[in-house]
Design a protein around this motif. Structure first.
Motif, PDB file in Angstrom:
ATOM      1  N   SER A  37       0.810  -1.224   0.000  1.00 38.03           N
ATOM      2  CA  SER A  37       0.000   0.000   0.000  1.00 38.03           C
ATOM      3  C   SER A  37       0.840   1.271   0.000  1.00 38.03           C
ATOM      4  CB  SER A  37      -0.951   0.011   1.199  1.00 38.03           C
ATOM      5  OG  SER A  37      -0.248  -0.080   2.421  1.00 38.03           O
ATOM      6  N   ILE A  38       2.052   1.233   0.544  1.00 39.03           N
ATOM      7  CA  ILE A  38       2.880   2.446   0.573  1.00 39.03           C
ATOM      8  C   ILE A  38       3.094   2.976  -0.842  1.00 39.03           C
ATOM      9  CG2 ILE A  38       5.194   3.338   1.041  1.00 39.03           C
ATOM     10  CD1 ILE A  38       5.300   1.648   3.514  1.00 39.03           C
ATOM     11  N   ILE A  39       3.519   2.100  -1.744  1.00 41.24           N
ATOM     12  CA  ILE A  39       3.768   2.531  -3.118  1.00 41.24           C
ATOM     13  C   ILE A  39       2.465   2.703  -3.891  1.00 41.24           C
ATOM     14  CG2 ILE A  39       4.227   0.125  -3.759  1.00 41.24           C
ATOM     15  CD1 ILE A  39       5.613   3.235  -5.520  1.00 41.24           C
ATOM     16  N   GLU A  40       1.486   1.820  -3.689  1.00 37.56           N
ATOM     17  CA  GLU A  40       0.261   1.901  -4.487  1.00 37.56           C
ATOM     18  C   GLU A  40      -0.590   3.113  -4.129  1.00 37.56           C
ATOM     19  OE1 GLU A  40      -1.788  -1.624  -5.866  1.00 37.56           O
ATOM     20  OE2 GLU A  40      -0.269  -2.886  -4.906  1.00 37.56           O
ATOM     21  N   ARG A  41      -0.528   3.565  -2.887  1.00 37.43           N
ATOM     22  CA  ARG A  41      -1.232   4.801  -2.533  1.00 37.43           C
ATOM     23  C   ARG A  41      -0.637   5.981  -3.289  1.00 37.43           C
ATOM     24  NH1 ARG A  41      -1.590   2.869   2.973  1.00 37.43           N
ATOM     25  NH2 ARG A  41       0.376   3.948   3.440  1.00 37.43           N
ATOM     26  N   SER A  42       0.696   5.972  -3.455  1.00 32.88           N
ATOM     27  CA  SER A  42       1.332   7.063  -4.189  1.00 32.88           C
ATOM     28  C   SER A  42       0.939   7.019  -5.664  1.00 32.88           C
ATOM     29  CB  SER A  42       2.854   7.013  -4.021  1.00 32.88           C
ATOM     30  OG  SER A  42       3.456   6.071  -4.875  1.00 32.88           O
ATOM     31  N   GLN A  43       0.790   5.815  -6.213  1.00 31.28           N
ATOM     32  CA  GLN A  43       0.346   5.695  -7.601  1.00 31.28           C
ATOM     33  C   GLN A  43      -1.096   6.171  -7.756  1.00 31.28           C
ATOM     34  OE1 GLN A  43       1.557   1.436  -7.824  1.00 31.28           O
ATOM     35  NE2 GLN A  43       2.650   2.025  -9.677  1.00 31.28           N
TER      36      GLN A  43
ATOM     37  N   HIS B 267     -12.663   3.555  -8.191  1.00 32.82           N
ATOM     38  CA  HIS B 267     -11.522   2.936  -7.523  1.00 32.82           C
ATOM     39  C   HIS B 267     -11.955   1.806  -6.610  1.00 32.82           C
ATOM     40  CE1 HIS B 267      -8.619   2.798  -3.998  1.00 32.82           C
ATOM     41  NE2 HIS B 267      -7.943   2.307  -5.016  1.00 32.82           N
ATOM     42  N   TYR B 268     -11.226   0.668  -6.732  1.00 33.03           N
ATOM     43  CA  TYR B 268     -11.394  -0.444  -5.806  1.00 33.03           C
ATOM     44  C   TYR B 268     -10.047  -0.736  -5.149  1.00 33.03           C
ATOM     45  CZ  TYR B 268     -15.868  -1.362  -8.129  1.00 33.03           C
ATOM     46  OH  TYR B 268     -17.139  -1.247  -8.638  1.00 33.03           O
ATOM     47  N   ASP B 269     -10.089  -1.175  -3.904  1.00 30.46           N
ATOM     48  CA  ASP B 269      -8.889  -1.505  -3.144  1.00 30.46           C
ATOM     49  C   ASP B 269      -8.704  -3.022  -3.102  1.00 30.46           C
ATOM     50  OD1 ASP B 269      -6.828  -1.843  -1.363  1.00 30.46           O
ATOM     51  OD2 ASP B 269      -7.885  -1.028   0.383  1.00 30.46           O
ATOM     52  N   PRO B 270      -7.726  -3.564  -3.828  1.00 27.95           N
ATOM     53  CA  PRO B 270      -7.490  -5.011  -3.790  1.00 27.95           C
ATOM     54  C   PRO B 270      -6.802  -5.483  -2.508  1.00 27.95           C
ATOM     55  CG  PRO B 270      -6.640  -4.004  -5.807  1.00 27.95           C
ATOM     56  CD  PRO B 270      -6.893  -2.903  -4.837  1.00 27.95           C
ATOM     57  N   ALA B 271      -6.423  -4.536  -1.642  1.00 25.54           N
ATOM     58  CA  ALA B 271      -5.821  -4.845  -0.341  1.00 25.54           C
ATOM     59  C   ALA B 271      -4.522  -5.645  -0.465  1.00 25.54           C
ATOM     60  CB  ALA B 271      -6.829  -5.574   0.551  1.00 25.54           C
ATOM     61  N   SER B 272      -3.813  -5.473  -1.556  1.00 30.70           N
ATOM     62  CA  SER B 272      -2.539  -6.161  -1.816  1.00 30.70           C
ATOM     63  C   SER B 272      -2.684  -7.677  -1.917  1.00 30.70           C
ATOM     64  CB  SER B 272      -1.501  -5.815  -0.720  1.00 30.70           C
ATOM     65  OG  SER B 272      -1.335  -4.424  -0.584  1.00 30.70           O
ATOM     66  N   VAL B 273      -3.897  -8.152  -2.158  1.00 24.62           N
ATOM     67  CA  VAL B 273      -4.166  -9.587  -2.318  1.00 24.62           C
ATOM     68  C   VAL B 273      -4.175  -9.903  -3.810  1.00 24.62           C
ATOM     69  CG1 VAL B 273      -5.785 -11.469  -1.883  1.00 24.62           C
ATOM     70  CG2 VAL B 273      -5.494  -9.651  -0.182  1.00 24.62           C
ATOM     71  N   THR B 274      -3.253 -10.731  -4.259  1.00 21.50           N
ATOM     72  CA  THR B 274      -3.009 -10.928  -5.689  1.00 21.50           C
ATOM     73  C   THR B 274      -4.266 -11.291  -6.478  1.00 21.50           C
ATOM     74  OG1 THR B 274      -0.741 -11.617  -5.223  1.00 21.50           O
ATOM     75  CG2 THR B 274      -1.643 -12.221  -7.352  1.00 21.50           C
ATOM     76  N   ARG B 275      -5.032 -12.269  -6.031  1.00 23.55           N
ATOM     77  CA  ARG B 275      -6.179 -12.732  -6.807  1.00 23.55           C
ATOM     78  C   ARG B 275      -7.254 -11.657  -6.967  1.00 23.55           C
ATOM     79  NH1 ARG B 275     -10.255 -13.433  -3.351  1.00 23.55           N
ATOM     80  NH2 ARG B 275      -9.768 -13.859  -1.159  1.00 23.55           N
ATOM     81  N   LYS B 276      -7.304 -10.699  -6.012  1.00 22.69           N
ATOM     82  CA  LYS B 276      -8.349  -9.683  -6.062  1.00 22.69           C
ATOM     83  C   LYS B 276      -8.186  -8.721  -7.229  1.00 22.69           C
ATOM     84  CE  LYS B 276      -9.807  -9.547  -1.207  1.00 22.69           C
ATOM     85  NZ  LYS B 276     -10.006  -8.665  -0.020  1.00 22.69           N
ATOM     86  N   TYR B 277      -6.956  -8.547  -7.698  1.00 23.68           N
ATOM     87  CA  TYR B 277      -6.743  -7.624  -8.824  1.00 23.68           C
ATOM     88  C   TYR B 277      -7.488  -8.110 -10.063  1.00 23.68           C
ATOM     89  CZ  TYR B 277      -3.080  -5.293  -6.105  1.00 23.68           C
ATOM     90  OH  TYR B 277      -2.386  -4.593  -5.140  1.00 23.68           O
ATOM     91  N   GLY B 278      -7.383  -9.387 -10.360  1.00 23.94           N
ATOM     92  CA  GLY B 278      -8.102  -9.935 -11.508  1.00 23.94           C
ATOM     93  C   GLY B 278      -9.598  -9.902 -11.308  1.00 23.94           C
ATOM     94  N   GLU B 279     -10.042 -10.240 -10.114  1.00 29.41           N
ATOM     95  CA  GLU B 279     -11.478 -10.242  -9.821  1.00 29.41           C
ATOM     96  C   GLU B 279     -12.068  -8.840  -9.951  1.00 29.41           C
ATOM     97  OE1 GLU B 279     -11.643 -11.825  -5.906  1.00 29.41           O
ATOM     98  OE2 GLU B 279     -11.120 -13.881  -6.502  1.00 29.41           O
ATOM     99  N   LEU B 280     -11.359  -7.843  -9.419  1.00 28.76           N
ATOM    100  CA  LEU B 280     -11.871  -6.471  -9.469  1.00 28.76           C
ATOM    101  C   LEU B 280     -11.768  -5.875 -10.868  1.00 28.76           C
ATOM    102  CD1 LEU B 280     -10.507  -5.175  -6.050  1.00 28.76           C
ATOM    103  CD2 LEU B 280     -12.887  -5.663  -6.644  1.00 28.76           C
TER     104      LEU B 280
ATOM    105  N   VAL C 245      10.226  -5.989  -1.558  1.00 29.89           N
ATOM    106  CA  VAL C 245       9.271  -4.912  -1.818  1.00 29.89           C
ATOM    107  C   VAL C 245       8.286  -4.757  -0.663  1.00 29.89           C
ATOM    108  CG1 VAL C 245       9.419  -5.319  -4.309  1.00 29.89           C
ATOM    109  CG2 VAL C 245       7.562  -6.359  -2.991  1.00 29.89           C
ATOM    110  N   GLY C 246       7.557  -3.623  -0.719  1.00 27.78           N
ATOM    111  CA  GLY C 246       6.498  -3.371   0.249  1.00 27.78           C
ATOM    112  C   GLY C 246       7.030  -3.223   1.663  1.00 27.78           C
ATOM    113  N   GLN C 247       6.268  -3.690   2.633  1.00 26.21           N
ATOM    114  CA  GLN C 247       6.661  -3.590   4.035  1.00 26.21           C
ATOM    115  C   GLN C 247       7.941  -4.364   4.306  1.00 26.21           C
ATOM    116  OE1 GLN C 247       5.224  -1.628   6.302  1.00 26.21           O
ATOM    117  NE2 GLN C 247       6.764  -2.218   7.819  1.00 26.21           N
ATOM    118  N   GLY C 248       8.152  -5.460   3.586  1.00 21.39           N
ATOM    119  CA  GLY C 248       9.372  -6.239   3.752  1.00 21.39           C
ATOM    120  C   GLY C 248      10.627  -5.434   3.454  1.00 21.39           C
TER     121      GLY C 248
END
Length: 386
Positions: free
Chosen positions: A17-23, A49-62, A202-205
């Motif tokens: 979310s850190i990077i995707e919020r900036s996008q 706008h939809y929030d996939p919550a950084s869950v990979t499968r949700k991007y395709g679904e949304l 990447v991300g929080q890691g």
């Protein structure tokens, strides 16, 4: 019709979310600017706008939901390659147009995607050249465990071999890895003493890894963590002390001095209150929305074939400088800069190419020797190794 609907598919929650919020913010700023000037052909752009919550499968679904239920034919979104891979078959099956504003590992082409981030010849190759000249050729790879880091490391390994370099270790971690999880690999790094740590965490890691390296006594002045992804928003979360002297290669940095970038940052701060999270991905999303709007102004319809015909070869005066969509492969001509974090937590550009680089997503042409420092201008106006 009362507006032009477009989809925004960026996570506001979760590990990326850190990077995707900036996008998301970059896209929203561009939409505001376009609408303030009367929109496109007298109609405003309306973001859904939809929030996939950084869950990979949700991007395709949304993405499917946007196209089928919301009747949206143009989507901007995604950071991780794994999420892009979820969206790709959806937009191809539905013949929608997808703008991807993120660097990635290359080796892909889709007529339904406009790629706005750097591909390997625009960041990995120049970075490898710079690091081997400045620090040495013994590298240690640390990455997150998904498509982009593994493929990016494969490319970097091949580039290093061309330059006589070697990889001392290669380790991957879960996206949700915590600071303590990195202790073992950092012990190995301290033992093997590489010249450079190449991070695709990447991300929080990413934040946890940099903090862990610093806490263990890692000296980034002697052995920096070099990355293609560490950005201004993450520096803010990591802290200046743990970020200092580490290196990133990207087409855009907040510290670029140009009228276009100053105007962009001023508008961003006015809308969002601060520029602390402005990143290369943010700038790419901002630029892609403006390029889409210009194409829509010309076509007068959200139609994939019509928009693509106008977009291929189109240029835009972006905050990084002029960019252009390559009609050969749907990728974007971008700048290439190498920057180091200073003690104040700001990227200082060390070297940059003189002009935008033609994208070569399949690395057909470039080799490490194509990026001698004769093609790079060192910060401060000097040149190196000419």
């Amino acid at each position: 019709m009362t507006s032009w609907k477009i989809g925004l598919l960026f996570s506001e929650t979760g590990v990326t979310s850190i990077i995707e919020r900036s996008q998301l913010n970059g896209a929203l700023l561009a939409i505001d600017q376009i609408n303030a000037k009367g929109g496109v052909r007298g109609l405003p752009i309306e973001p859904v706008h939809y929030d996939p919550a950084s869950v990979t499968r949700k991007y395709g679904e949304l993405a499917e939901r946007m196209i089928v239920e919301d009747k949206i034919g143009v989507i901007f979104g995604c950071y991780m390659s794994s999420s892009r891979k979820e969206v790709l078959p959806v937009v191809e099956r539905r013949n929608a147009l997808f703008f991807y504003p993120t660097l990635y590992e290359g080796f892909e082409y889709s007529p339904n995607v406009i790629y706005g981030g750097a591909c390997p010849n625009q960041n990995s190759v120049p970075l490898a050249n710079y690091l081997m000249n400045a620090y040495g050729n013994r590298f240690y790879f640390v990455g997150s465990d998904y498509i982009y880091p593994r493929e990016s490391n494969r490319v970097m390994r091949n580039v290093l071999r061309q330059g006589g370099g070697e990889v001392l270790g290669e380790v991957y971690f879960d996206l949700a890895a915590k600071q303590a999880d990195f202790s073992g690999v950092i012990d190995d790094i301290m033992d093997k003493k590489p010249d450079v740590i190449f991070s695709t965490v990447v991300g929080q890691g990413c934040i946890e890894f940099y903090k862990s390296y610093h806490a263990a006594g890692g000296d980034s002045r002697k052995c920096p963590i070099a990355s293609l992804t560490m950005n201004e928003g993450e520096i803010d979360a990591i802290g200046c002390e743990a970020s200092a002297s580490n290196i990133t290669a990207a087409p855009y940095f907040r510290s670029i001095s140009s009228p276009a970038n100053r105007s962009f940052l001023k508008a961003y701060e006015k809308k969002f209150g601060s520029t602390v999270d402005v990143t290369s991905g943010c700038e790419a999303a901002y630029s892609q929305v403006h390029m889409f709007a210009a194409a829509l102004e010309e076509t007068g319809e959200i139609d994939t074939e019509s928009l693509r015909e106008v977009l291929l070869g189109a240029s835009f005066e972006a905050p990084q400088g002029q960019i252009k969509i390559d009609p050969d492969n749907n990728h974007t001509y971008l700048r290439s800069c190498i920057a180091k974090v200073n003690d104040a937590g700001e990227f200082v550009i060390q070297a940059k190419v003189r002009r935008a680089i033609k994208p070569d997503p399949y690395l057909v042409f470039p080799t490490i020797h194509d990026w001698s420092f004769r093609t790079l201008r060192v910060a401060g106006g000097g040149r190196k190794n000419e």
